[in-house]
Design a protein around this motif. Structure first.
Motif, PDB file in Angstrom:
ATOM      1  N   GLN A 185       7.807   3.532   4.088  1.00 36.39           N
ATOM      2  CA  GLN A 185       6.558   3.167   4.764  1.00 36.39           C
ATOM      3  C   GLN A 185       5.377   4.012   4.307  1.00 36.39           C
ATOM      4  O   GLN A 185       4.472   4.316   5.102  1.00 36.39           O
ATOM      5  CB  GLN A 185       6.723   3.284   6.286  1.00 36.39           C
ATOM      6  N   ASN A 186       5.349   4.374   3.030  1.00 39.91           N
ATOM      7  CA  ASN A 186       4.211   5.090   2.475  1.00 39.91           C
ATOM      8  C   ASN A 186       3.142   4.070   2.063  1.00 39.91           C
ATOM      9  O   ASN A 186       3.377   3.234   1.192  1.00 39.91           O
ATOM     10  CB  ASN A 186       4.645   5.937   1.273  1.00 39.91           C
ATOM     11  N   LYS A 187       1.973   4.123   2.685  1.00 38.34           N
ATOM     12  CA  LYS A 187       0.920   3.130   2.448  1.00 38.34           C
ATOM     13  C   LYS A 187       0.393   3.188   1.019  1.00 38.34           C
ATOM     14  O   LYS A 187       0.075   2.151   0.427  1.00 38.34           O
ATOM     15  CB  LYS A 187      -0.229   3.332   3.434  1.00 38.34           C
ATOM     16  N   SER A 188       0.276   4.391   0.468  1.00 34.57           N
ATOM     17  CA  SER A 188      -0.224   4.517  -0.906  1.00 34.57           C
ATOM     18  C   SER A 188       0.704   3.825  -1.892  1.00 34.57           C
ATOM     19  O   SER A 188       0.252   3.193  -2.861  1.00 34.57           O
ATOM     20  CB  SER A 188      -0.369   5.997  -1.275  1.00 34.57           C
ATOM     21  N   ALA A 189       1.998   3.902  -1.658  1.00 32.22           N
ATOM     22  CA  ALA A 189       2.972   3.243  -2.528  1.00 32.22           C
ATOM     23  C   ALA A 189       2.826   1.727  -2.427  1.00 32.22           C
ATOM     24  O   ALA A 189       2.928   1.009  -3.440  1.00 32.22           O
ATOM     25  CB  ALA A 189       4.381   3.672  -2.171  1.00 32.22           C
ATOM     26  N   LYS A 190       2.599   1.221  -1.228  1.00 33.52           N
ATOM     27  CA  LYS A 190       2.425  -0.225  -1.056  1.00 33.52           C
ATOM     28  C   LYS A 190       1.175  -0.715  -1.785  1.00 33.52           C
ATOM     29  O   LYS A 190       1.185  -1.790  -2.401  1.00 33.52           O
ATOM     30  CB  LYS A 190       2.334  -0.559   0.434  1.00 33.52           C
ATOM     31  N   GLU A 191       0.117   0.068  -1.730  1.00 34.40           N
ATOM     32  CA  GLU A 191      -1.113  -0.299  -2.437  1.00 34.40           C
ATOM     33  C   GLU A 191      -0.904  -0.300  -3.945  1.00 34.40           C
ATOM     34  O   GLU A 191      -1.416  -1.185  -4.648  1.00 34.40           O
ATOM     35  CB  GLU A 191      -2.228   0.672  -2.060  1.00 34.40           C
ATOM     36  N   ARG A 192      -0.168   0.642  -4.455  1.00 32.12           N
ATOM     37  CA  ARG A 192       0.101   0.686  -5.893  1.00 32.12           C
ATOM     38  C   ARG A 192       0.956  -0.503  -6.336  1.00 32.12           C
ATOM     39  O   ARG A 192       0.759  -1.053  -7.425  1.00 32.12           O
ATOM     40  CB  ARG A 192       0.800   2.003  -6.257  1.00 32.12           C
ATOM     41  N   LEU A 193       1.900  -0.893  -5.488  1.00 30.42           N
ATOM     42  CA  LEU A 193       2.732  -2.045  -5.832  1.00 30.42           C
ATOM     43  C   LEU A 193       1.896  -3.311  -5.965  1.00 30.42           C
ATOM     44  O   LEU A 193       2.139  -4.142  -6.843  1.00 30.42           O
ATOM     45  CB  LEU A 193       3.823  -2.241  -4.770  1.00 30.42           C
ATOM     46  N   LEU A 194       0.924  -3.474  -5.096  1.00 31.65           N
ATOM     47  CA  LEU A 194       0.068  -4.659  -5.170  1.00 31.65           C
ATOM     48  C   LEU A 194      -0.794  -4.656  -6.429  1.00 31.65           C
ATOM     49  O   LEU A 194      -1.173  -5.722  -6.936  1.00 31.65           O
ATOM     50  CB  LEU A 194      -0.824  -4.737  -3.930  1.00 31.65           C
ATOM     51  N   LYS A 195      -1.095  -3.480  -6.942  1.00 32.73           N
ATOM     52  CA  LYS A 195      -1.920  -3.392  -8.146  1.00 32.73           C
ATOM     53  C   LYS A 195      -1.120  -3.677  -9.413  1.00 32.73           C
ATOM     54  O   LYS A 195      -1.641  -4.279 -10.361  1.00 32.73           O
ATOM     55  CB  LYS A 195      -2.555  -2.008  -8.246  1.00 32.73           C
ATOM     56  N   VAL A 196       0.130  -3.232  -9.445  1.00 28.25           N
ATOM     57  CA  VAL A 196       0.913  -3.393 -10.677  1.00 28.25           C
ATOM     58  C   VAL A 196       1.661  -4.716 -10.715  1.00 28.25           C
ATOM     59  O   VAL A 196       2.182  -5.097 -11.770  1.00 28.25           O
ATOM     60  CB  VAL A 196       1.918  -2.236 -10.844  1.00 28.25           C
ATOM     61  N   GLN A 197       1.744  -5.425  -9.567  1.00 25.02           N
ATOM     62  CA  GLN A 197       2.427  -6.710  -9.525  1.00 25.02           C
ATOM     63  C   GLN A 197       1.517  -7.747  -8.874  1.00 25.02           C
ATOM     64  O   GLN A 197       0.625  -7.401  -8.093  1.00 25.02           O
ATOM     65  CB  GLN A 197       3.738  -6.604  -8.734  1.00 25.02           C
ATOM     66  N   PRO A 198       1.708  -9.038  -9.166  1.00 25.62           N
ATOM     67  CA  PRO A 198       0.873 -10.080  -8.563  1.00 25.62           C
ATOM     68  C   PRO A 198       0.974 -10.066  -7.044  1.00 25.62           C
ATOM     69  O   PRO A 198       2.057  -9.849  -6.484  1.00 25.62           O
ATOM     70  CB  PRO A 198       1.452 -11.381  -9.134  1.00 25.62           C
ATOM     71  N   PRO A 199      -0.124 -10.310  -6.326  1.00 26.24           N
ATOM     72  CA  PRO A 199      -0.101 -10.307  -4.864  1.00 26.24           C
ATOM     73  C   PRO A 199       0.813 -11.372  -4.275  1.00 26.24           C
ATOM     74  O   PRO A 199       1.238 -11.253  -3.140  1.00 26.24           O
ATOM     75  CB  PRO A 199      -1.556 -10.578  -4.489  1.00 26.24           C
ATOM     76  N   SER A 200       1.092 -12.413  -5.031  1.00 21.14           N
ATOM     77  CA  SER A 200       1.928 -13.490  -4.514  1.00 21.14           C
ATOM     78  C   SER A 200       3.410 -13.118  -4.491  1.00 21.14           C
ATOM     79  O   SER A 200       4.221 -13.875  -3.960  1.00 21.14           O
ATOM     80  CB  SER A 200       1.760 -14.754  -5.368  1.00 21.14           C
ATOM     81  N   PHE A 201       3.724 -11.968  -5.072  1.00 21.28           N
ATOM     82  CA  PHE A 201       5.122 -11.552  -5.114  1.00 21.28           C
ATOM     83  C   PHE A 201       5.595 -11.299  -3.678  1.00 21.28           C
ATOM     84  O   PHE A 201       5.042 -10.472  -2.958  1.00 21.28           O
ATOM     85  CB  PHE A 201       5.264 -10.283  -5.960  1.00 21.28           C
ATOM     86  N   CYS A 202       6.627 -12.012  -3.269  1.00 21.67           N
ATOM     87  CA  CYS A 202       7.073 -11.993  -1.874  1.00 21.67           C
ATOM     88  C   CYS A 202       7.428 -10.598  -1.379  1.00 21.67           C
ATOM     89  O   CYS A 202       7.063 -10.198  -0.278  1.00 21.67           O
ATOM     90  CB  CYS A 202       8.276 -12.946  -1.698  1.00 21.67           C
ATOM     91  N   CYS A 203       8.101  -9.855  -2.211  1.00 23.20           N
ATOM     92  CA  CYS A 203       8.555  -8.534  -1.792  1.00 23.20           C
ATOM     93  C   CYS A 203       7.373  -7.631  -1.451  1.00 23.20           C
ATOM     94  O   CYS A 203       7.390  -6.881  -0.484  1.00 23.20           O
ATOM     95  CB  CYS A 203       9.414  -7.910  -2.873  1.00 23.20           C
ATOM     96  N   ASN A 204       6.306  -7.727  -2.265  1.00 22.32           N
ATOM     97  CA  ASN A 204       5.133  -6.902  -2.034  1.00 22.32           C
ATOM     98  C   ASN A 204       4.431  -7.272  -0.746  1.00 22.32           C
ATOM     99  O   ASN A 204       3.953  -6.412  -0.002  1.00 22.32           O
ATOM    100  CB  ASN A 204       4.153  -7.011  -3.203  1.00 22.32           C
ATOM    101  N   LEU A 205       4.346  -8.558  -0.464  1.00 23.78           N
ATOM    102  CA  LEU A 205       3.696  -9.002   0.770  1.00 23.78           C
ATOM    103  C   LEU A 205       4.474  -8.523   1.991  1.00 23.78           C
ATOM    104  O   LEU A 205       3.884  -8.113   2.995  1.00 23.78           O
ATOM    105  CB  LEU A 205       3.593 -10.537   0.784  1.00 23.78           C
ATOM    106  N   CYS A 206       5.786  -8.566   1.888  1.00 24.11           N
ATOM    107  CA  CYS A 206       6.607  -8.097   3.001  1.00 24.11           C
ATOM    108  C   CYS A 206       6.391  -6.609   3.233  1.00 24.11           C
ATOM    109  O   CYS A 206       6.271  -6.147   4.365  1.00 24.11           O
ATOM    110  CB  CYS A 206       8.084  -8.363   2.727  1.00 24.11           C
ATOM    111  N   LEU A 207       6.309  -5.851   2.135  1.00 30.37           N
ATOM    112  CA  LEU A 207       6.094  -4.413   2.269  1.00 30.37           C
ATOM    113  C   LEU A 207       4.728  -4.106   2.865  1.00 30.37           C
ATOM    114  O   LEU A 207       4.564  -3.172   3.642  1.00 30.37           O
ATOM    115  CB  LEU A 207       6.220  -3.734   0.886  1.00 30.37           C
ATOM    116  N   LEU A 208       3.726  -4.930   2.495  1.00 25.18           N
ATOM    117  CA  LEU A 208       2.368  -4.677   2.955  1.00 25.18           C
ATOM    118  C   LEU A 208       2.222  -4.903   4.452  1.00 25.18           C
ATOM    119  O   LEU A 208       1.512  -4.192   5.148  1.00 25.18           O
ATOM    120  CB  LEU A 208       1.388  -5.580   2.190  1.00 25.18           C
ATOM    121  N   HIS A 209       2.913  -5.903   4.986  1.00 25.57           N
ATOM    122  CA  HIS A 209       2.742  -6.277   6.385  1.00 25.57           C
ATOM    123  C   HIS A 209       3.747  -5.619   7.300  1.00 25.57           C
ATOM    124  O   HIS A 209       3.760  -5.891   8.509  1.00 25.57           O
ATOM    125  CB  HIS A 209       2.850  -7.807   6.530  1.00 25.57           C
ATOM    126  N   LYS A 210       4.609  -4.753   6.781  1.00 26.11           N
ATOM    127  CA  LYS A 210       5.583  -4.069   7.637  1.00 26.11           C
ATOM    128  C   LYS A 210       4.878  -3.023   8.495  1.00 26.11           C
ATOM    129  O   LYS A 210       3.974  -2.369   8.056  1.00 26.11           O
ATOM    130  CB  LYS A 210       6.671  -3.401   6.780  1.00 26.11           C
TER     131      LYS A 210
END
Length: 297
Positions: free
Chosen positions: A272-297
């Protein structure tokens, strides 16, 4: 007469023999000391019965116990005092443990998921139990009924760090590095990071790695900096996992590897590190399901 000395006329050897208590063999007894209330300590004696000796006020000890007393193992402390000291030591250890757990939940250390509310509650409880390090953290964050005061936090951290608290050493280094409200001292900050890292503090590994990679307060050394990042990330520090991911993303001290970068970002995001979630959205497309799940947790 009635007041005539019964021992008058006896030889010295016979008088000394009659002066010994009936339950103690005169040839094997040895009076070491006299305590309060006229209580004598007799060693090496074999009383006929424990009740007789208790009535006469004698306390029987073994040779081992008395040898420990003479060597200073127990000092002059009474049993209640030793118990009080032991309870205070246990209370202090419990307070320090709660403080360490609180920081782990607050920052995401030791494989723990970030939970600031739970972390603050543990830190406040540790402060109320007498932890000086926890008091410094409360001053730094402005929690537990204390107003935010960086200078008071520095004083508390300094006292605790000098006593060997690794978290206080790391926190003091961070405040000295940032210079919030006072002039920054990078050299002193690195010194405290090194001491904290020697005590095994995982966040100190990460902070020392940053100083080595940037040459901040210490000679630049990418190889050593990467080594400290690995130590921090491998022990479940979410900030260290981000730093290691950044190295793989930018090629700092290692070959660029996007897959490895994403792997470490995901591990940090799982805590649940917010900075890590933000970096994931930058290096991968926002539509990637896993990233969206991580962002809204």
């Amino acid at each position: 007469g009635p007041f005539q000395n019964k021992n008058a006329g006896l030889r010295r050897k016979d008088w000394e023999r009659t002066a010994q208590p009936r339950s103690v063999s005169p040839t094997r007894s040895k009076i070491l000391s006299t305590g309060t209330g006229g209580m004598a300590t007799v060693v090496g004696a074999e009383p006929k019965s424990a009740s007789d000796d208790e009535e006469k006020g004698f306390m029987i000890e073994t040779k081992e116990d008395c040898r420990s007393c003479r060597s200073g193992a127990f000092g002059r402390r009474s049993v209640p005092e030793v118990k009080r000291r032991s309870s205070r030591a246990l209370s202090f250890q419990e307070a320090e443990k709660r403080f360490n757990d609180g920081c782990s939940f607050y920052h995401g250390w030791d494989f723990k998921k970030v939970d600031k509310e739970r972390g603050e509650a543990l830190i406040i409880e540790a402060m109320r139990r007498g932890s000086l390090a926890a008091k410094g953290k409360c001053f730094e964050l402005g929690i537990g009924g204390l107003k935010r005061d960086v200078m008071k936090a520095v004083r508390c951290y300094s006292k605790s760090a000098e006593k060997g608290n690794s978290v206080s050493q790391n926190s003091l280094g961070l405040l000295l590095l940032s210079g919030q409200g006072f002039q920054a001292n990078v050299t002193a900050a690195v010194k405290w990071f090194i001491l904290s890292a020697k005590n095994g503090q995982t966040d100190a590994f990460n902070n020392l790695g940053k100083c080595l990679c940037k040459g901040n307060g210490i000679k630049k050394n990418l190889k050593q900096g990467l080594m400290y990042y690995r130590l921090s990330a491998g022990q479940g520090n979410s900030n260290g996992q981000i730093s290691l991911g950044d190295c793989y993303l930018t090629g700092c001290g290692v070959n660029m590897n996007l897959t490895e970068a994403i792997k470490w970002y995901r591990k940090s995001a799982a805590q649940q590190n917010k900075s890590a979630k933000e970096r994931l959205l930058k290096v991968q497309p926002p539509s990637f399901c896993c990233n969206l799940c991580l962002l809204h947790k």
